[in-house]
Scaffold this motif. Structure first.
Motif: not given
Length: 192
Positions: A129-132, A143-149, A158-163
């Motif tokens: 779902e989050f491209d790896g 926390a749940g998908r809804g929160h992250v979305d 972005k899809k490369d979020f790492s912070e």
């Protein structure tokens, strides 16, 4: 007096040798102690089997289990999550539907095999779902998908979020850090 100095030197040398031997002895057993005490891998076969079946690294699955339940099969949370991978009944019902499990009931989350199978599938689902992206997938697991979305939308991640420090929930921030640290240790300590 000279004899006493020699005895003192001999005693010091023996003490140094014993300390060195003890350090070397501990060093050779360090990984075994780490595996036994800090990073156990119970249900090794199931972790590996379902990890490979779902294309998730077994070190990540073990790291999630350690963070969620410390490998206690009877673990349950105040909010109602159950089993090794601490799956909520509603999430378990959704996972069972997605997996095509016809005979699922929330009580089955207490079964180790079912819990690891479903939890690993869900982790694989979140990774897809989050491209790896492990940070986002683990945040969603906690926390749940809804929160992250909503965070992705609200903060423009972005899809490369790492912070990790930008994750709004402190519990989820710490969870992601702990799981990623656990994963590194599992990779070092076990032959995956």
């Amino acid at each position: 007096m000279l004899r006493q100095k020699r005895n003192n030197k001999r005693t010091i040398v023996i003490a140094i040798l014993l300390v060195c031997f003890s350090c070397g002895y501990f060093y050779t057993w360090k990984d075994a102690l780490m595996r036994e005490i800090a990073y156990p891998l119970q249900y090794d076969y199931m972790v590996r089997y379902y990890s490979y079946e779902n294309h998730v690294h077994p070190a990540l699955v073990a790291a999630v289990i350690l963070a969620e339940s410390k490998f206690r099969e009877d673990a349950s949370s105040k909010r109602g999550a159950n089993g090794l991978m601490q799956i909520m009944p509603e999430t378990g019902t959704w996972i069972a539907e997605q997996m095509g499990m016809k005979d699922f009931t929330p009580d089955k989350l207490r079964d180790v095999r079912t819990n690891v199978k479903m939890g690993t599938w869900y982790l694989a689902y979140l990774l897809k779902e989050f491209d790896g992206n492990q940070v986002l997938a683990l945040a969603a697991y906690n926390a749940g998908r809804g929160h992250v979305d909503s965070w992705i939308s609200k903060y423009g991640w972005k899809k490369d979020f790492s912070e990790i420090e930008k994750i709004p929930f402190s519990e989820t921030r710490e969870y992601v850090k702990v799981v990623l640290q656990n994963e590194e240790q599992y990779k070092k300590l076990y032959d995956f």
